[in-house]
Enzyme design. Structure first.
Site, PDB file in Angstrom:
ATOM      1  CG  ASP A 189    -114.052  40.940   4.390  1.00 50.93           C
ATOM      2  OD1 ASP A 189    -114.791  41.067   3.407  1.00 50.93           O
ATOM      3  OD2 ASP A 189    -113.982  41.772   5.314  1.00 50.93           O
TER       4      ASP A 189
ATOM      5  CG  ASP B  20    -111.434  44.931   6.120  1.00 49.82           C
ATOM      6  OD1 ASP B  20    -112.069  45.533   5.228  1.00 49.82           O
ATOM      7  OD2 ASP B  20    -110.564  44.071   5.883  1.00 49.82           O
TER       8      ASP B  20
ATOM      9  CG  ASP C  52    -116.453  46.333   4.056  1.00 50.63           C
ATOM     10  OD1 ASP C  52    -116.933  46.106   2.934  1.00 50.63           O
ATOM     11  OD2 ASP C  52    -115.300  46.002   4.386  1.00 50.63           O
TER      12      ASP C  52
END
Length: 1058
Positions: free
Chosen positions: A476, A776, A780
């Site tokens: 990310d 997070d 996901d």
């Protein structure tokens, strides 16, 4: 060997099939101590039984939930009929609703509950939610009545000083846990070694025979020496195993440290999940796991996934009609506040948790592989032991036949045969490397403890190993590559762009109505909350993006309480990674043309498309034409190119709205575009460079604007000569197009969680990559589960993401991920070092005893000496080599390939070379030692055997140093920083001096002169020279070759790309 290991001792690092687990178990043979060897191996029978129990309990819960759902429909149907019909329907419904509810009238307040001032019994309170007992809830006058019964204010929450009191009456929020194993249980496990038991029996017989033949105390020395050696081995082994168990216990404790937001003492704060008590007001949002059973106080669009309890995948809508929340379920959408009504073992989840951890965790691939190595060597050792015993016994019997004494037997003869048997058993003790699989556990425990200090919590053992093979990291952006400390840097409003440098920057430039509209949108369209801290200062609880906006609102002089009191929030659609926006609807005060106002904020491109009007320079609402849209897009791209996160804020006034209507999705008026600054973390650029040098491709996968993503990726060194693509483009590509572009993708922007999952799946299945992925959010979870290594964020991550991850990055820092990779490689290399060292000792010990027995009729090393050698190569060797810290050189080589051979050609070169040197030296000493060392006198044989023993031990000491690096000549580099290695070396040498010089009566040694000590040490030290010579012999290495998919041109990797 590799083919045999691959066929029989190969399992997947993640979610291995039961057939693979059973296959390697059936292939294991020659196990001295199953209790110890398989202590860290999953008990499949116990696991199957626990799974059966869990399913039965789930089925029971599912049936109960169906009955309750049917009862609710029945009540609703009745209420739509006549009054009498409704009453009967309601009564019938309540009667069906819960088997416990009928009995709830029979609950009597206990003396303890009355004295505590509570008005409801723990079991009755628990049954209300567990049985969805609306009748009992109504009898207590609903939510407010239950709150009064447990003495709590729905606004202020529990008073902190009252927590312990509530725990004493209503229980703790913990499920039943197995008591930890004591040190003496590990001692008992270590004593289950069959060979040690046989040796103990032999030694006891030896003591009896010795005393009868040689008298007291001389006759008991040999037997007592063996007994003391066995006890030493048992206690050293037990201490090592016990320390490992303590390390795992600490890690398990850390895994359970989940923080929950509650209202206590009138303010919102975080507490640990185990500290939650009855009466707590818990705040829930997307991705949270419901920490206890409770009743809904208030909420918006709350969807709960109850599959963990019932097995049903359909989400349940929680509202005033169905206000019951069950522990262990997850928040799929929406937000809410709940009143805790039961905790711990009084919840269904508490009962279910008893079955979840039964059977233990799956074993790691290295543990399985080393069980295979131990099996192969064990079989060879067993064969050598049998042959040695037969040769010794045959020579003895042949001697008796030659002297016509075959019919004459004495206690000495019995003692000799017993010694032959003991020698064979000792060969098995040394030959079967029981410590090989356990060395993996030791190394992993050490690595996990060190990683904990480095802010990485490893949830699954295999992740440590697998990370060493990772060839790709999909990361990310926000919070991982950036600091996650966000501030509003620029704003576009009323056609003007302004940098935010002071609190008065906006008010003079825009109309009061627009200014008020902006503040209202900031303070009401938010999932965060401004609370008073302990110090009385304002504190914002929520995501960094929301916090940045609220801080901006406060900077402009806004007051959240003013807007929340003036405008009541009617509906909320919280932000998630699929919607990429958050919307609220508020009721406008009377006297206005419109009754409601909707606010929306989120991804800039998405919100702009939803708008058909805009607030212009004069503060008036005007139509939004294509030219204005184009200029707004330029503003967004301009902000993004400066690496700013962009958010659009819009509103819409509505005349009418019913409860069933959602918040509108179109015809909004654009208020402002906000540019939020989130700087790149210090050290990230260097960490990315380290990955590239290590042959690891770093890919950024983010939901942000593509220009923002590209700017950050270039700053981090991720985007070089690869491709940056948007999620919608990626989704629309054909399989053929994907095969061409996936290896070149370095940035994916505006991606959905499903895009991340698809990318991970394709990289693993089509390109044979070992993929690590960060995540997070709740959405996901599939990608984290699919990846070889799932890395959840400890700060920004939801509990659902953490539950599906293998490693939790506690500080959300990309540099921490690189540390996990370093330790993953270190674990693999350390185990290879230990295997190289142990196999060398095995080969030398076997050949020395076998050749000596065949030629001379006796083994040069006694039982006590062999037990000491076994401890050096087993427990102490594992401590020294399996716990070496990682060095920088590990990140200068490509990842370890999926199909790489564990015992490499380089290892075989070192093992064979060192074994040949040691065997030659020791056999020369055995058969020509007296002449070479010029030994004479009555104790010549014992003296020579002591020299052989001493030389053998020092050969292992220096070979342990050689094993520190399998390829480099300089094996001393970094040795001073490895304090465990230095301590083990010191203990080994000091113990050797003690055994030789002072414990001769038990160890069958005699004190050596200075010259003989020097000779022993110099012969051992010569193995360092042998190692240098061996390392100069070129060997084609395939150890570190990562396997890639054929048919595509790979991105540059290693130092060239860095």
């Amino acid at each position: 060997m590799e083919k045999y290991l691959r066929e029989n001792f190969s399992v997947q690092p993640k979610n291995p099939s039961e057939s693979a687990l059973r296959r390697w178990r059936s292939a294991v043979a020659v196990v001295k101590n199953p209790r110890r060897r398989f202590r860290m191996v999953a008990n499949l029978a116990q696991r199957a039984e626990a799974e059966h129990k869990r399913r039965k309990l789930q089925e029971k819960i599912r049936v109960a939930l169906y009955v309750q759902k049917a009862a609710l429909h029945f009540i609703n149907a009745g209420s739509r009929g006549t009054g009498d019909g409704g009453g009967k329907g309601g009564g019938g419904g309540d009667g069906v609703a819960g088997s416990d509810s009928g009995g709830s009238l029979g609950y009597m307040l206990s003396k303890e509950t009355q004295e505590a001032g509570f008005e409801i019994e723990p079991d009755e309170l628990a049954s209300i939610v567990r049985s969805h007992d609306k009748k009992c809830l109504e009898r207590y006058e609903g939510l407010e009545g239950v709150a009064r019964a447990v003495r709590v204010s729905l606004q202020e929450g529990v008073i902190s000083v009252d927590v312990e009191h509530r725990q004493n009456i209503y229980g703790f929020n913990r499920h039943t846990e197995k008591p930890p194993r004591s040190f003496w249980m590990f001692v008992w496990d270590a004593m289950q070694d069959l060979t040690l038991i046989i040796l103990m029996a032999c030694s006891l017989v030896s003591v009896g025979v010795g005393i009868l033949t040689e008298g007291w105390p001389k006759g008991m020395y040999d037997g007592v020496g063996i007994i003391l050696s066995i006890l030493l081995v048992v206690f050293v082994t037990s201490i090592s195993d016990y320390r490992q168990s303590l390390q795992f216990k600490d890690l398990d404790k850390e895994k359970k440290n989940v923080s929950i937001q509650v209202t206590r003492d009138g303010r919102r704060q975080k507490v640990l999940i185990h500290d939650i008590v009855i009466g707590d007001i818990v705040h829930l949002s997307i991705g949270d796991i419901v920490p206890a059973d409770g009743l809904l106080i208030s909420g918006f669009g709350l969807l709960i996934d109850e599959s963990t309890l019932s097995g049903e995948s359909d989400a349940v809508n929680i509202d005033d009609r169905r206000p019951f929340l069950l522990s262990g379920t997850t928040v799929q959408d929406g937000s809410a506040k709940m009143l805790v009504t039961s905790v711990g073992v009084r919840t269904e989840w508490g009962r279910l948790m008893d079955t979840l951890n039964e059977g233990g965790d799956d074993e790691t691939p290295l543990q399985v592989k080393l069980n295979g190595v131990a099996t192969i060597i064990g079989k060879i050792g067993l064969g050598f032991a049998l042959v040695t015993f037969m040769v010794l016994t045959g020579r003895f019997l042949w001697g008796k036949i030659a002297h016509d004494e075959i019919t004459k037997w004495s206690l000495n003869d019995a003692s000799n045969l017993l010694n032959f048997f003991a020698t064979a058993v000792i060969i098995i003790v040394v030959a079967v490397p029981e410590g090989l699989p356990l060395a993996v556990t030791l190394s992993l425990a050490f690595a996990m403890k060190k990683l904990m200090n480095d802010r990485a919590l490893v949830r699954h053992l295999s992740a440590c190993e697998t990370m060493g093979s990772a060839g790709c990291i999909c990361t990310d952006k926000t919070g991982t590559l950036t600091t996650n400390h966000m501030v509003v840097d620029k704003i576009w409003i009323c056609g003007q762009t302004k940098a935010i440098k002071s609190e008065n920057v906006l008010k003079p430039l825009i109309s009061e109505q627009t200014f008020d509209l902006l503040l209202q949108s900031i303070f009401q369209n938010t999932g965060s909350e401004i609370v008073k801290g302990v110090d009385g200062k304002n504190k914002i609880m929520g995501t960094p993006t929301e916090s940045a906006l609220l801080e901006f609102g406060l900077l402009l002089g806004g007051d959240s309480k003013f807007y929340n009191n003036k405008y009541k929030i009617v509906k909320v659609e919280p932000f998630n990674s699929i919607r990429k926006k958050m919307s609220v609807m508020v009721a406008l005060p009377g006297g206005t043309t419109y009754k409601y106002r909707a606010f929306c904020k989120g991804a800039s491109e998405l919100i702009v498309e939803m708008c058909d009007r805009v607030v212009n320079e004069e503060g008036r609402v005007v139509s939004l034409n294509e030219q204005q849209k184009s200029s707004i897009t330029e503003v967004i791209n301009g902000f993004a190119s400066e690496a700013l996160r962009t958010l659009c804020i819009a509103f819409k006034d509505i005349e009418e709205s019913s409860k069933s209507d959602g918040i509108p999705e179109d015809k909004y008026t654009l208020i402002a575009i906000v540019g939020i600054k989130d700087p790149v973390r210090p050290g990230v650029k260097e960490a990315v460079k380290t990955c590239l040098e290590a042959g690891i491709v770093v890919r950024m996968v983010t939901g942000d604007n593509i220009n923002t993503a590209k700017a950050i990726a270039r700053e981090c060194g991720i985007l070089t000569d690869g491709i940056a693509i948007e999620g919608p483009d990626f989704r629309n590509k054909s399989p053929q197009e994907l095969e061409k572009i996936i290896p070149k993708i370095q940035v994916m922007a505006r991606s959905l969680p499903l895009d991340k999952h698809k990318l991970v799946t394709l990289l693993r299945e089509d390109f044979n990559e070992v993929v690590a992925v960060t995540g997070d959010g709740t959405n996901d979870a599939p990608a984290l589960h699919e990846a070889d290594i799932g890395l959840a964020m400890g700060i920004a991550g939801t509990e659902v993401a953490k539950e599906n991850a293998d490693v939790i990055v506690m500080d959300d820092n990309f540099s921490t991920i690189v540390k996990v990779t370093r330790w993953g490689r270190a674990v693999y290399i350390n185990i290879q070092k230990f295997v190289q060292f142990q196999l060398t000792v095995n080969v030398v010990a076997l050949m020395l005893n076998f050749v000596s027995a065949c030629v001379s009729g006796s083994a040069p090393l006694s039982a006590v000496q062999m037990l000491w050698v076994n401890m050096i190569m087993d427990t102490l060797g594992a401590l020294a080599l399996a716990t070496e810290p990682p060095h920088d050189g590990l990140m200068k080589r490509p990842p370890i390939g999926k199909n790489a051979k564990f015992i490499t050609r380089i290892m075989w070169r070192n093992i064979i070379g060192q074994s040949i040197y040691q065997i030659i030296v020791l056999l020369v000493l055995k058969f020509r030692g007296e002449q070479i060392l010029k030994l004479n006198g009555p104790d010549t044989t014992v003296l020579l055997n002591t020299v052989i023993f001493n030389t053998f031990v020092f050969c292992q000491v220096f070979n342990e140093i050689n094993s520190r690096d399998m390829e480099k000549i300089n094996v001393f580099e970094g040795m001073l920083s490895s304090w465990v290695f230095l301590i083990v070396m010191g203990v080994t040498i000091c113990s050797q001096v003690l055994i030789v010089q002072y414990l001769g009566a038990f160890a069958q040694t005699v004190p050596l002169s200075r010259e003989l000590w020097l000779a022993s040490v110099m012969i051992g030290a010569a193995s360092l020279v042998v190692s240098v010579v061996l390392k100069c012999i070129p060997v084609p290495s395939s150890t570190y070759v990562a396997t890639h998919h054929d048919g595509y041109e790979e991105l540059p990797s290693g130092p060239d790309q860095a």
